[in-house]
Design a protein around this motif. Structure first.
Motif, short mmCIF file in Angstrom:
data_model
loop_
_atom_site.label_atom_id
_atom_site.label_comp_id
_atom_site.label_asym_id
_atom_site.label_seq_id
_atom_site.Cartn_x
_atom_site.Cartn_y
_atom_site.Cartn_z
N LYS A 126 -24.07 15.05 8.40
CA LYS A 126 -22.77 15.38 7.82
C LYS A 126 -22.31 14.23 6.94
N PRO A 127 -21.68 14.51 5.84
CA PRO A 127 -21.19 13.43 4.97
C PRO A 127 -20.12 12.62 5.69
N VAL A 128 -20.26 11.28 5.58
CA VAL A 128 -19.31 10.38 6.22
C VAL A 128 -18.09 10.23 5.33
N VAL A 129 -16.96 10.55 5.89
CA VAL A 129 -15.71 10.45 5.14
C VAL A 129 -15.08 9.10 5.46
N GLU A 130 -14.93 8.26 4.44
CA GLU A 130 -14.34 6.94 4.65
C GLU A 130 -12.84 7.07 4.86
N ALA A 131 -12.39 6.37 5.89
CA ALA A 131 -10.96 6.41 6.20
C ALA A 131 -10.19 5.57 5.19
N GLU A 132 -9.08 6.08 4.78
CA GLU A 132 -8.26 5.36 3.82
C GLU A 132 -7.64 4.14 4.48
N PRO A 133 -7.66 3.00 3.79
CA PRO A 133 -7.07 1.79 4.39
C PRO A 133 -5.58 1.95 4.61
N VAL A 134 -5.17 1.58 5.80
CA VAL A 134 -3.75 1.68 6.15
C VAL A 134 -3.04 0.43 5.65
N PRO A 135 -2.03 0.57 4.85
CA PRO A 135 -1.33 -0.62 4.35
C PRO A 135 -0.68 -1.38 5.50
N VAL A 136 -0.96 -2.67 5.53
CA VAL A 136 -0.42 -3.53 6.59
C VAL A 136 0.84 -4.19 6.06
N THR A 137 1.91 -3.93 6.73
CA THR A 137 3.18 -4.54 6.33
C THR A 137 3.32 -5.89 7.01
N PRO A 138 3.51 -6.95 6.25
CA PRO A 138 3.64 -8.28 6.87
C PRO A 138 4.87 -8.35 7.76
N LYS A 139 4.67 -8.93 8.92
CA LYS A 139 5.77 -9.07 9.87
C LYS A 139 6.68 -10.21 9.44
N VAL A 140 7.95 -9.89 9.34
CA VAL A 140 8.93 -10.88 8.91
C VAL A 140 9.26 -11.78 10.10
N VAL A 141 9.00 -13.06 9.93
CA VAL A 141 9.30 -14.03 10.98
C VAL A 141 10.72 -14.52 10.78
N GLN A 142 11.56 -14.29 11.77
CA GLN A 142 12.95 -14.69 11.68
C GLN A 142 13.08 -16.15 12.08
N LEU A 143 13.58 -16.97 11.15
CA LEU A 143 13.73 -18.40 11.40
C LEU A 143 14.94 -18.65 12.30
N PRO A 144 14.88 -19.70 13.10
CA PRO A 144 16.04 -20.00 13.96
C PRO A 144 17.24 -20.42 13.11
N PRO A 145 18.44 -20.12 13.54
CA PRO A 145 19.63 -20.46 12.75
C PRO A 145 19.87 -21.97 12.73
N PRO A 146 20.23 -22.53 11.58
CA PRO A 146 20.56 -23.96 11.53
C PRO A 146 21.91 -24.20 12.21
N ARG A 147 22.11 -25.43 12.62
CA ARG A 147 23.36 -25.80 13.29
C ARG A 147 24.02 -26.95 12.52
N PHE A 148 25.25 -26.72 12.09
CA PHE A 148 25.99 -27.75 11.35
C PHE A 148 27.47 -27.39 11.38
N ALA A 149 28.29 -28.37 10.95
CA ALA A 149 29.75 -28.18 10.82
C ALA A 149 30.19 -28.90 9.56
#
Length: 208
Positions: free
Chosen positions: A81-104
């Motif tokens: 049977k002909p092999v059907v190549e799976a379409e690449p799934v777009p990988v969404t980059p995970k957003v890394v949330q930076l820690p909040p700065p502390r100042f006054a």
């Protein structure tokens, strides 16, 4: 010439048993003919050995082992049977949330100049604080009044202690710059002086 006795003495000394003169010796006895014949060397005995008949035992030829050669089997291959190549799934980059700065930060007015200064302790300036005394010396050196006027409450970051609201560096920069722009619209000033690393980083355009 040598006499017979001396001649025999010489021959005995030279271990010569029989000899013949080259010429006929005077007054010598005639030679005997049997002494002139050289004896024939004895014939070597011929040793006859009995002939050994080699009996060649007729050995039966060894049978060679039979090697079975596998015959190719006729098999019907299933249609691939002909092999059907799976379409690449777009990988969404995970957003890394930076820690909040502390100042006054505290906004002050010294003459026609607004001063945004860092509060090292997080609380409002006291008259005997080393940071406040240093700020007064800087204002006098710049030719400004050394008793600045406090404008509003200090800006403390992060605003919320709990919750899932983004309070990273970008959010802090937007908040501080919006706060400063609102104060500049309320009252005119000749310049804005940023004192301290948090003031330069979040109120100015420099990414310190």
């Amino acid at each position: 010439m040598l006499n017979e006795s001396r001649r025999r003495a010489y021959m005995t000394a030279m271990q010569v048993v029989s000899w013949l003169p080259r010429t006929e010796l005077p007054f010598a006895a005639p030679s005997r003919p049997e002494l002139l014949v050289l004896p024939e060397p004895p014939a070597e005995p011929v040793i006859t050995r009995p002939a050994v008949k080699a009996v060649a035992a007729a050995s039966a030829p060894a049978e060679r082992p039979k090697i079975e050669v596998p015959r190719p089997s006729i098999s019907v291959r299933a249609a691939s049977k002909p092999v059907v190549e799976a379409e690449p799934v777009p990988v969404t980059p995970k957003v890394v949330q930076l820690p909040p700065p502390r100042f006054a930060l505290q906004l002050l007015r010294a003459g026609r100049c607004l001063v945004l200064v860092e509060l090292p302790t997080g609380s409002a300036f006291q008259s005997r604080d080393p940071a406040y005394l240093l700020l007064k010396d800087m204002l006098r050196a710049a030719g400004l009044p050394d008793s600045p006027q406090i404008i509003g409450e200090p800006v403390r970051w992060p605003l919320l202690r709990r919750g899932n609201v983004d309070q990273g560096p970008e959010a802090a920069r937007e908040f501080v710059q919006g706060f400063v722009m609102a104060r500049l619209e309320e009252a005119e000033c000749a310049c804005l002086w940023l004192v301290g690393l948090p003031a330069v980083r979040f109120a100015g355009e420099a990414d310190a």
